[in-house]
Design a protein around this motif. Structure first.
Motif: not given
Length: 302
Positions: A222-244
């Motif tokens: 939702q924060e990224i969608l507030l950036v002007p000219h951004v209409v959608s996001l896809h293939h968004m992935n989030i993971w952790s290397l070692e917990g930090e």
């Protein structure tokens, strides 16, 4: 990258030093336990010595894997070796669960067939045990890595175990109650197993590349969608290397872009959003409104 690398290196150095100190303290005390267990004829101390030997093994493994995790990225491990510390956390959790099963077995056996011990000898060893393991646990209690937190539970278990031996030894000096030792051992072990299972679950989530608990993907989206000219996001992935340190990747669809400078401004604004989160790596692919993406269907967060 948005993080202070000098702070990261300093953190790694402290982590390795803490695990090293804990290893030598634990291993040295294990040898003392074996000798002292025979000297005071205490089955509980000897069984704890075997458990501590397992702890020493896991601490040694943690130390080696933690040192390896400090290596820089190369062509074989392009994200670096930080996930080796997670391997150490997994091994430690498994060893600790195995050791806890052994302690439960010994405690039940001593409940069925109580054995007398030298209460004064147990008291002396308990004081040493609380002091040595307490110091090692304190060194690791403020650790940031998951490996340090898992290892610290080994030492917390030992501190609580020796505190139980201390209490039991005092009681046994004045009354014949050999059943107190196994009862306290069971209570402490059940408490430790509960916490280790929680840490093991956290470790497995990281290894399986689950979303970190301190990250809300929908909020970031939702924060990224507030950036002007951004209409959608896809293939968004989030993971952790070692917990930090976490990793973020996404494709963003733009519209009404007049030129390259405007596109760069959008990317800058998106990066400003991401800098508020503990991401050590992030990748942003920009696509125009009329551009199709083969990854958009059925993969990642739409």
């Amino acid at each position: 990258m948005p993080h202070d690398h000098s702070h990261h290196i300093h953190s790694h150095h402290n982590s390795a030093k803490n695990i090293k100190v804990a290893f030598f303290l634990n291993f040295g005390f294990t040898i003392l336990e074996i000798v002292g267990g025979f000297f005071v004829n205490s089955v509980s101390i000897l069984s704890d010595a075997l458990h501590d030997l397992g702890d020493s093994l896991s601490l040694g493994i943690s130390w080696c894997l933690h040192n390896r995790s400090k290596r820089e990225a190369d062509s074989k491990f392009t994200f670096g070796y930080s996930r080796f510390s997670i391997l150490g956390a997994l091994v430690n959790s498994i060893i600790l669960l195995g050791g806890s099963c052994f302690v439960i077995y010994e405690a039940v056996k001593r409940l069925i067939h109580p054995e007398p011990s030298d209460a004064k000898g147990m008291f002396i060893f308990a004081i040493i045990g609380v002091a040595v393991n307490g110091y090692a646990a304190f060194r690791l209690s403020h650790g940031k890595s998951l490996n340090e937190r898992v290892v610290s539970w080994h030492l917390v278990e030992d501190v609580l175990g020796w505190a139980a031996v201390l209490i039991v030894s005092v009681v046994m000096m004045f009354t014949d109650a050999p059943w107190l030792d196994p009862v306290l051992s069971l209570g402490i072990t059940i408490f430790i197993v509960y916490n280790v299972v929680k840490r093991l679950r956290e470790t497995l989530v990281i290894l399986l590349q689950g979303t970190p608990e301190d990250i809300d993907p929908e909020k970031i989206k939702q924060e990224i969608l507030l950036v002007p000219h951004v209409v959608s996001l896809h293939h968004m992935n989030i993971w952790s290397l070692e917990g930090e340190h976490h990793v973020f990747t996404t494709h963003i669809k733009l519209d009404a872009i007049a030129g390259f400078p405007e596109m760069l401004e959008v990317k800058r604004r998106v990066k400003e959003v991401l800098k508020k989160y503990p991401f050590s790596h992030y990748t942003i692919e920009v696509e125009m409104q009329n551009e199709s993406c083969e990854l958009a269907m059925g993969k990642g967060l739409q």
